[in-house]
Every structure is written in structure tokens, then in C-alpha cells.
Motif scaffolding. Structure first.
Motif, PDB file in Angstrom:
ATOM      1  N   ASN A  35       0.807  -1.220   0.000  1.00  0.00           N
ATOM      2  CA  ASN A  35       0.000   0.000   0.000  1.00  0.00           C
ATOM      3  C   ASN A  35       0.839   1.269   0.000  1.00  0.00           C
ATOM      4  OD1 ASN A  35      -2.332  -1.547   0.137  1.00  0.00           O
ATOM      5  ND2 ASN A  35      -2.407  -1.469   2.355  1.00  0.00           N
ATOM      6  N   GLN A  36       2.147   1.130   0.055  1.00  0.00           N
ATOM      7  CA  GLN A  36       3.081   2.251   0.129  1.00  0.00           C
ATOM      8  C   GLN A  36       2.745   3.164   1.311  1.00  0.00           C
ATOM      9  OE1 GLN A  36       3.907   4.287  -3.522  1.00  0.00           O
ATOM     10  NE2 GLN A  36       4.341   2.405  -4.604  1.00  0.00           N
ATOM     11  N   GLU A  37       2.682   2.546   2.474  1.00  0.00           N
ATOM     12  CA  GLU A  37       2.452   3.289   3.707  1.00  0.00           C
ATOM     13  C   GLU A  37       3.421   2.785   4.758  1.00  0.00           C
ATOM     14  OE1 GLU A  37      -1.682   2.411   4.258  1.00  0.00           O
ATOM     15  OE2 GLU A  37      -1.264   0.432   5.056  1.00  0.00           O
ATOM     16  N   LEU A  38       3.439   3.402   5.885  1.00  0.00           N
ATOM     17  CA  LEU A  38       4.349   3.080   6.976  1.00  0.00           C
ATOM     18  C   LEU A  38       5.809   3.189   6.529  1.00  0.00           C
ATOM     19  CD1 LEU A  38       4.344   2.443   9.976  1.00  0.00           C
ATOM     20  CD2 LEU A  38       4.404   0.023   9.430  1.00  0.00           C
ATOM     21  N   TYR A  39       6.148   4.369   6.058  1.00  0.00           N
ATOM     22  CA  TYR A  39       7.525   4.670   5.679  1.00  0.00           C
ATOM     23  C   TYR A  39       7.966   5.901   6.455  1.00  0.00           C
ATOM     24  CZ  TYR A  39       5.222   8.093   2.670  1.00  0.00           C
ATOM     25  OH  TYR A  39       4.446   9.111   2.196  1.00  0.00           O
ATOM     26  N   GLY A  40       9.264   6.065   6.531  1.00  0.00           N
ATOM     27  CA  GLY A  40       9.816   7.179   7.277  1.00  0.00           C
ATOM     28  C   GLY A  40      10.368   8.254   6.374  1.00  0.00           C
ATOM     29  N   PRO A  41      11.286   9.036   6.892  1.00  0.00           N
ATOM     30  CA  PRO A  41      11.837  10.162   6.139  1.00  0.00           C
ATOM     31  C   PRO A  41      12.710   9.695   4.971  1.00  0.00           C
ATOM     32  CG  PRO A  41      12.989   9.898   8.221  1.00  0.00           C
ATOM     33  CD  PRO A  41      11.845   8.936   8.240  1.00  0.00           C
ATOM     34  N   PRO A  42      13.000  10.608   4.062  1.00  0.00           N
ATOM     35  CA  PRO A  42      13.904  10.260   2.959  1.00  0.00           C
ATOM     36  C   PRO A  42      15.262   9.807   3.494  1.00  0.00           C
ATOM     37  CG  PRO A  42      12.839  12.373   2.552  1.00  0.00           C
ATOM     38  CD  PRO A  42      12.511  11.975   3.957  1.00  0.00           C
ATOM     39  N   THR A  43      15.905   8.932   2.729  1.00  0.00           N
ATOM     40  CA  THR A  43      17.183   8.378   3.153  1.00  0.00           C
ATOM     41  C   THR A  43      18.076   8.119   1.947  1.00  0.00           C
ATOM     42  OG1 THR A  43      18.258   6.619   4.410  1.00  0.00           O
ATOM     43  CG2 THR A  43      16.356   5.987   3.100  1.00  0.00           C
ATOM     44  N   ASN A  44      19.374   8.062   2.208  1.00  0.00           N
ATOM     45  CA  ASN A  44      20.347   7.660   1.195  1.00  0.00           C
ATOM     46  C   ASN A  44      20.812   6.227   1.424  1.00  0.00           C
ATOM     47  OD1 ASN A  44      20.358  10.143  -0.140  1.00  0.00           O
ATOM     48  ND2 ASN A  44      21.824  10.983   1.316  1.00  0.00           N
ATOM     49  N   LEU A  45      20.238   5.561   2.405  1.00  0.00           N
ATOM     50  CA  LEU A  45      20.630   4.187   2.714  1.00  0.00           C
ATOM     51  C   LEU A  45      20.281   3.270   1.546  1.00  0.00           C
ATOM     52  CD1 LEU A  45      19.424   4.084   6.422  1.00  0.00           C
ATOM     53  CD2 LEU A  45      21.788   4.197   5.604  1.00  0.00           C
ATOM     54  N   PRO A  46      21.092   2.242   1.314  1.00  0.00           N
ATOM     55  CA  PRO A  46      20.856   1.373   0.149  1.00  0.00           C
ATOM     56  C   PRO A  46      19.535   0.602   0.204  1.00  0.00           C
ATOM     57  CG  PRO A  46      22.671   0.543   1.489  1.00  0.00           C
ATOM     58  CD  PRO A  46      22.287   1.869   2.056  1.00  0.00           C
TER      59      PRO A  46
END
Length: 173
Positions: A35-46
Motif C-alpha cells: 500500500n506504500q504506507e508506513l515509511y519514514g523520512p527520505p534516506t540515502n541508505l541502500p
């Protein structure tokens, strides 16, 4: 209702169900990915995940989004975000393995309700911690996200259960 009707100890049955509850939660969190939910802030992590512009919260809108507020800096359409669903799923899986270990290897040392208390503490702390990384809260209470309050409340209930547990008489095995 079942344990009451059959005069079985509820806490013992709850303890037995906890690993399945953990594993069920670990599987269910993958629905958040779909559902493209429960995500956090932008990141550069792989391991960052892509979130379509249509599913982004107001803080991470894409360039050209009509909901952008004057002065708000948009986040690139191809930005990656922290996969909070994956963190929670992984921690639920780990919690389920720990609960299985407790039930299979340390059962003789446990009292009825100890594994339930473990779940309350583990899941409550995981949920409260991960919620601090989210920016979209559906419900707040006195400006605090309800999910954080419930997580901390569950953890507190687990600690109370552990503290009071040794004082209750144990039913025979």
C-alpha cells in the motif's frame, strides 16, 4: 470465552498464542509495503524504498504537486524512504523467535503470562520507537500520536504484569 467456559488458565493460552501473533504481525506489515504506507523520512541508505508521489504524506510531496504550500521544498520523485514496515516486520519476526525460545527452552522457569508480558513490552517499544520516525499521524491526543501512547501503555502493562505475576497463585501444569 473459551478459556472461561472450559475453566482453562487464560494467561497460559495467551502465552502459547504469542509466537503466532508475532509472526502474523511480521507478515501483515508487508501489506504496508504493498500500500506504500508506513515509511519514514527520505534516506540515502541502500535499502531505502521508492514511494509514488500519489502515496506521499504532505511533508514529502513531489515537485509539481498541487498541494505544495508556498515555500515548501518538494522531495524528488525518485527519492528513497526509510522502510519502517520492514523494520517492524523484522523486529516482529525476531520477537516471535525469542518468544518461541522462551516457550520451548525456558518454559519451566516461566509463569503463566510471562510471554504475554514479553509481547506487550517488545511490541509496545518497537511500535512507539518506529512511530517517532513517521510524520503522518491519523490520531493525536494532546498533540502526541496515539500509536506512541498505546505502544508505551502496552509496554507499561507488560512491566506491571511481570511485576505482579509472581504474586498470583499458579494453576497446576
Amino acid at each position: 470465552i473459551y478459556t472461561q467456559r472450559h475453566r482453562e488458565p487464560f494467561l497460559r493460552w495467551a502465552d502459547v498464542a504469542i509466537p503466532a501473533l508475532f509472526f502474523g504481525q511480521a507478515i501483515a506489515r508487508w501489506g504496508n509495503y504493498a500500500n506504500q504506507e508506513l515509511y519514514g523520512p527520505p534516506t540515502n541508505l541502500p535499502w531505502g524504498i521508492a514511494i509514488d508521489c500519489a502515496h506521499r504524506v504532505a511533508a514529502y510531496l513531489c515537485p509539481g504537486d498541487p498541494n505544495l504550500v508556498a515555500g515548501q521544498i518538494p522531495v524528488a520523485a525518485d527519492a528513497a524512504f526509510q522502510p519502517l514496515f520492514f523494520y517492524e516486520s523484522s523486529l516482529d519476526l525476531l520477537g516471535g523467535l525469542v518468544a518461541l525460545f522462551l516457550l520451548t527452552r525456558l518454559a519451566a522457569r516461566l509463569r503463566n503470562g510471562d510471554v504475554l508480558a514479553f509481547w506487550l513490552i517488545w511490541y509496545g517499544l518497537v511500535r512507539a520507537t518506529l512511530e517517532t520516525l513517521r510524520l503522518s499521524y491519523d490520531f493525536t491526543f494532546f498533540a502526541l500520536p496515539v500509536a506512541i501512547l498505546l505502544g508505551l501503555g502496552a509496554s507499561a502493562a507488560g512491566v506491571v504484569l511481570l511485576v505482579l505475576n509472581p504474586r498470583r497463585p499458579q494453576p497446576p501444569p
